[in-house]
Structures are given as structure tokens and as C-alpha cells.
Design a protein around this motif. Structure first.
Motif, short mmCIF file in Angstrom:
data_model
loop_
_atom_site.label_atom_id
_atom_site.label_comp_id
_atom_site.label_asym_id
_atom_site.label_seq_id
_atom_site.Cartn_x
_atom_site.Cartn_y
_atom_site.Cartn_z
N TYR A 192 0.83 -1.21 0.00
CA TYR A 192 0.00 0.00 0.00
C TYR A 192 0.86 1.26 0.00
O TYR A 192 0.54 2.25 -0.67
CB TYR A 192 -0.94 0.01 1.21
N MET A 193 1.98 1.21 0.71
CA MET A 193 2.87 2.37 0.74
C MET A 193 3.45 2.65 -0.64
O MET A 193 3.57 3.81 -1.05
CB MET A 193 3.99 2.15 1.77
N GLU A 196 1.14 4.49 -2.43
CA GLU A 196 0.81 5.73 -1.74
C GLU A 196 -0.60 5.71 -1.16
O GLU A 196 -1.28 6.73 -1.04
CB GLU A 196 1.00 6.95 -2.65
N TRP A 198 -1.80 5.59 1.92
CA TRP A 198 -1.27 5.75 3.27
C TRP A 198 -2.24 5.32 4.36
O TRP A 198 -1.82 4.77 5.38
CB TRP A 198 -0.83 7.20 3.47
N ALA A 201 -2.19 1.55 4.55
CA ALA A 201 -0.91 1.10 5.12
C ALA A 201 -0.90 1.29 6.63
O ALA A 201 -0.50 0.38 7.38
CB ALA A 201 0.24 1.87 4.48
N ALA A 202 -1.35 2.46 7.09
CA ALA A 202 -1.38 2.72 8.53
C ALA A 202 -2.31 1.76 9.25
O ALA A 202 -2.00 1.28 10.36
CB ALA A 202 -1.82 4.17 8.78
N ILE A 224 5.94 1.76 9.88
CA ILE A 224 4.97 2.00 8.81
C ILE A 224 3.95 3.03 9.24
O ILE A 224 3.58 3.93 8.46
CB ILE A 224 4.29 0.67 8.42
N SER A 227 5.58 6.56 9.25
CA SER A 227 5.74 7.05 7.88
C SER A 227 4.40 7.42 7.25
O SER A 227 4.28 8.47 6.59
CB SER A 227 6.45 5.99 7.04
N SER A 228 3.40 6.58 7.45
CA SER A 228 2.09 6.82 6.84
C SER A 228 1.42 8.04 7.44
O SER A 228 0.85 8.88 6.71
CB SER A 228 1.20 5.59 7.00
N TYR A 229 1.45 8.17 8.76
CA TYR A 229 0.84 9.33 9.40
C TYR A 229 1.55 10.62 9.00
O TYR A 229 0.93 11.69 8.88
CB TYR A 229 0.85 9.16 10.93
N GLN A 231 2.93 11.17 6.08
CA GLN A 231 2.45 11.48 4.73
C GLN A 231 1.03 12.04 4.76
O GLN A 231 0.67 12.88 3.92
CB GLN A 231 2.48 10.22 3.86
#
Length: 256
Positions: A192-193, A196, A198, A201-202, A224, A227-229, A231
Motif C-alpha cells: 500500500y505504501m 501511496e 497511506w 498502510a497505517a 509503517i 511514515s504513513s501518518y 504522509q
């Protein structure tokens, strides 16, 4: 004298032919002879084959006993040995079918715990990947449905037979399976990352924390999430995930 010598020679040849013919009896004929002696004679032959590692022959004989003497005094043991013989010949479909039949017909039998244990073992091996084993290639992204089924088999064993001699090993296997399932979730999150996605992914990272918090995949799950939060611009959620990461994994490269 010459005639007598010829007669002796002919008789010798006839005797040799008869002897060789007797030695060339097929396995099927031998099994038929054993079957005429009864289930015990067949079972003894099956056990002899199991003892020397010839599980293919053992499975054939045990199947014959199971078919010809389905309600005999040996029926339960025959089915249990058949489970193991099918397993040793790498025949998971027959193994599972025999296990399910045994459990269905004998739900209160003392050896149901063995059947459940073998069910879990068989499903675990169905999930194994030969390519991964030979070349040490991680394929955590493959469908984990068989691992989930194995986990359920071991769970049933432990819940119904907590004092079983197989319980300790089943618990260890469940831990391994949980890590396998967690690794799958991590791989999906990374997919998912790369796309994109996000939020998805989160959510996968959070799922690992909630359901697989006792595995080694907690650190990548937190990374993960951080990084996702980031973004997504969700600073509060990123801060909480980062604090947990710092507290438990201070060496993480995500900590600046």
C-alpha cells in the motif's frame, strides 16, 4: 544311463521353473494371501513397512484393511497409522480427509488430540514454500489462509486438550504462525505504501499492533505507521506512534 541322465536334467529344469514361479508372486497376490489370514496379518505387514520407512506400501495395506474390515478391533489404530503414513508420503489431501473422518466418527476418542495435532502439522506444511526453503527467498506475501487454518487446528487442540502431550509443541507452532501472519500484514502494508495508499498502510500497521503484539513484527508496524501518518499530515497520531517506537526500539532508523 543316458536316458536316466536326461530324465534327471528335465526334472531339475521343471523343479527350477516351479521354484522361480513361486518366487515371482506379485505383491498383490501376497497381500491377498495375508487378507485371507485376517486383518491382523495385514496389519502386521503394514507395521513392518512403516518400521522400515516404506510408508507408500504401508498406506496401501492400511487402506485395504480400512476398506475390508471397517469395524474391526483394529479400525481405530489403522486409521491413526493411515494418517501418519499419508503424511509421510506427502499426501496432504488424503491425510486431512483421514483426519477429518477419524474426528467425525470418534469425537470422544483419546487420540483425537493426535488427529488435531497432525491436522495442524499438515496445514503448516501445506503453507510451506519449497522455493523459499531451497533459496532462502522470503515469500511472506503469499496467501496465509493455510497458516490460519493450522493456527485454528492448534487452538482447538489446546482448548479441548490443555494437558495434551502435544500442547507445548502446538503453542510454539502457534507463535511461529502468528509471526508468519504478522509478516504477511507488513508486506501488504508495504504494498500500500508503494501505491501511496497511506490510510490503508497505517491501518495494516495498527492491525499488527492489536493482534500480533507479541511477534517480531511490531517494530516494522510502528515504522509503517510513523511514515504513513507523516504522509497524511496526522501529527498527533505520528507523535504517538513515534513515542512508542522510541520507547521500545531506540535503535530504529526512523528515530532522528
Amino acid at each position: 544311463m543316458i536316458k536316466r541322465k536326461n530324465f534327471v536334467s528335465v526334472m531339475f529344469v521343471v523343479f527350477a521353473v516351479i521354484t522361480l514361479s513361486g518366487c515371482s508372486s506379485s505383491d498383490d497376490e501376497q497381500l491377498e494371501l495375508l487378507a485371507n489370514q485376517g486383518a491382523q496379518a495385514l496389519y502386521n505387514e503394514a507395521k513392518r513397512n512403516m518400521n522400515i520407512g516404506n510408508f507408500t506400501a504401508a498406506a496401501q495395506i492400511l487402506s485395504s484393511i480400512d476398506s475390508k474390515f471397517p469395524f474391526g478391533p483394529l479400525s481405530h489404530q489403522v486409521q491413526l497409522d493411515l494418517i501418519y503414513s499419508f503424511y509421510k508420503t506427502a499426501n496432504p489431501e488424503q491425510t486431512l480427509a483421514t483426519i477429518d473422518r477419524f474426528i467425525r466418527l470418534n469425537p470422544n476418542h483419546a487420540d483425537v488430540e493426535y488427529a488435531l495435532y497432525m491436522r495442524g502439522i499438515t496445514n503448516m506444511e501445506r503453507d510451506s514454500n519449497l522455493f523459499q526453503s531451497l533459496f532462502n527467498v522470503d515469500r511472506s506475501d503469499r496467501d496465509p489462509s493455510l497458516s490460519r487454518e493450522a493456527f485454528e487446528d492448534f487452538r482447538r487442540l489446546i482448548e479441548s486438550h490443555p494437558d495434551s502431550k502435544y500442547a507445548a509443541d502446538a503453542k510454539q507452532r502457534m507463535l511461529y504462525i502468528k509471526d508468519r501472519l504478522a509478516r504477511y500484514e507488513i508486506e501488504v502494508a508495504r504494498f500500500y505504501m508503494r501505491r501511496e495508499a497511506w490510510v490503508a498502510a497505517a491501518n495494516r500497521g495498527r492491525y499488527v499492533l492489536e493482534y500480533f503484539g507479541d511477534t517480531e513484527q511490531v517494530q516494522p508496524a510502528l515504522e509503517i505507521m510513523v511514515s504513513s501518518y507523516d504522509q497524511l499530515g496526522l501529527d498527533s497520531l505520528k507523535s504517538n506512534a513515534l513515542k512508542t517506537l522510541k520507547l521500545n526500539y531506540p535503535a530504529s532508523e526512523f528515530i532522528q
